[in-house]
Design an enzyme around this catalytic site. Structure first.
Site, PDB file in Angstrom:
ATOM      1  N   ASN A 101       0.856  -1.187   0.000  1.00  0.00           N
ATOM      2  CA  ASN A 101       0.000   0.000   0.000  1.00  0.00           C
ATOM      3  C   ASN A 101       0.891   1.235   0.000  1.00  0.00           C
ATOM      4  OD1 ASN A 101      -2.438   1.554   0.285  1.00  0.00           O
ATOM      5  ND2 ASN A 101      -1.943   1.829   2.456  1.00  0.00           N
ATOM      6  N   HIS A 103       0.691   5.262   1.195  1.00  0.00           N
ATOM      7  CA  HIS A 103      -0.141   6.114   2.055  1.00  0.00           C
ATOM      8  C   HIS A 103       0.523   7.486   2.173  1.00  0.00           C
ATOM      9  CE1 HIS A 103      -3.085   7.055   5.130  1.00  0.00           C
ATOM     10  NE2 HIS A 103      -2.097   7.591   5.837  1.00  0.00           N
ATOM     11  N   SER A 130       4.513   6.814   2.775  1.00  0.00           N
ATOM     12  CA  SER A 130       5.020   5.512   3.225  1.00  0.00           C
ATOM     13  C   SER A 130       4.504   4.428   2.296  1.00  0.00           C
ATOM     14  CB  SER A 130       4.507   5.188   4.634  1.00  0.00           C
ATOM     15  OG  SER A 130       4.764   6.233   5.541  1.00  0.00           O
ATOM     16  N   ASP A 139      -3.640   0.800   7.444  1.00  0.00           N
ATOM     17  CA  ASP A 139      -2.401   1.587   7.388  1.00  0.00           C
ATOM     18  C   ASP A 139      -1.389   1.174   8.450  1.00  0.00           C
ATOM     19  OD1 ASP A 139      -3.385   3.012   5.203  1.00  0.00           O
ATOM     20  OD2 ASP A 139      -4.384   4.455   6.488  1.00  0.00           O
TER      21      ASP A 139
END
Ligand code: GAR
Length: 191
Positions: A101, A103, A130, A139
């Site tokens: 992911n 973020h 990040s 997250d």
């Protein structure tokens, strides 16, 4: 996987095509019909599929459809490149340590939605982005790469977001490379 404009998706495609990342973007999955990411995929000739979350009875059902698409495409890694849905164990467990992911904050600060607005409201002078492996808690998960972005006193959501995006486009291919190396999909990890 992308929900919006798709600039991170395009950065990944460009990194692969420019030989910075020895990989291929095999498939883009979007959840919003005709979103910017889908349009970029059409322009870049990357296969795409639509799984509109509004048509699924649960988050799990959406994630099962995504897993099916990714398995049919034979992908090794899955990247949430601006995916604005909470994902479930269905997806995470189908791609253990293979789901990434990006973020727009220096995690663990400012998790969740509207991370850029959260940083501005908090009055911090440094934020960033990040890239991390995905775990069930939103997250969270092991960080792969981060980049810091200073906040100017006259920054708006738009100006700060634009500078964060530039750093995201740089670190996301690096994070994919690192994750792939750790999994033995590429050569040995470089530290
Ligand atoms: C990126 O800034 C990404 O970090 C963020 O959405 C944006 C997508 O931009 N993701 C999240 O906030 C996930 N919680 P893009 O569509 O231009 O790549």
């Amino acid at each position: 996987m992308a929900s919006g404009s798709g600039s991170n998706f395009e950065a990944l495609v460009e990194a692969c095509r420019g030989n910075q990342l020895p990989a291929e973007v095999a498939l883009l999955a979007v959840n919003n019909p005709d979103c910017g990411a889908q349009q970029r995929a059409e322009r870049l000739n990357v296969p795409w599929c639509l799984h509109d979350h509004r048509r699924f009875s649960s988050r799990e059902a959406l994630d099962r459809a995504l897993v099916e698409s990714f398995q049919s495409a034979g992908v090794d890694l899955v990247v949430m490149a601006g995916w604005m849905r909470i994902v479930t164990a269905e997806l995470i467990e189908a791609f253990p340590d293979r789901l990434l992911n990006i973020h727009p904050s220096l995690l663990p600060s400012f998790r969740g939605a509207r991370a850029v607005e959260q940083a501005l409201a908090a009055g911090v002078t440094l934020t960033g982005c990040s890239a991390h492996l995905v775990r069930l808690e939103v997250d969270s998960g092991p960080i792969l790469v981060q980049a810091a972005v200073p906040i100017a006193s006259d920054d708006t959501r738009e100006s700060l977001s634009a500078r964060i995006h530039r750093q995201e486009h740089r670190i996301l291919p690096l994070a994919v490379q690192l994750a792939a190396q750790r999994l033995g999909l590429l050569g040995p990890a470089q530290g």
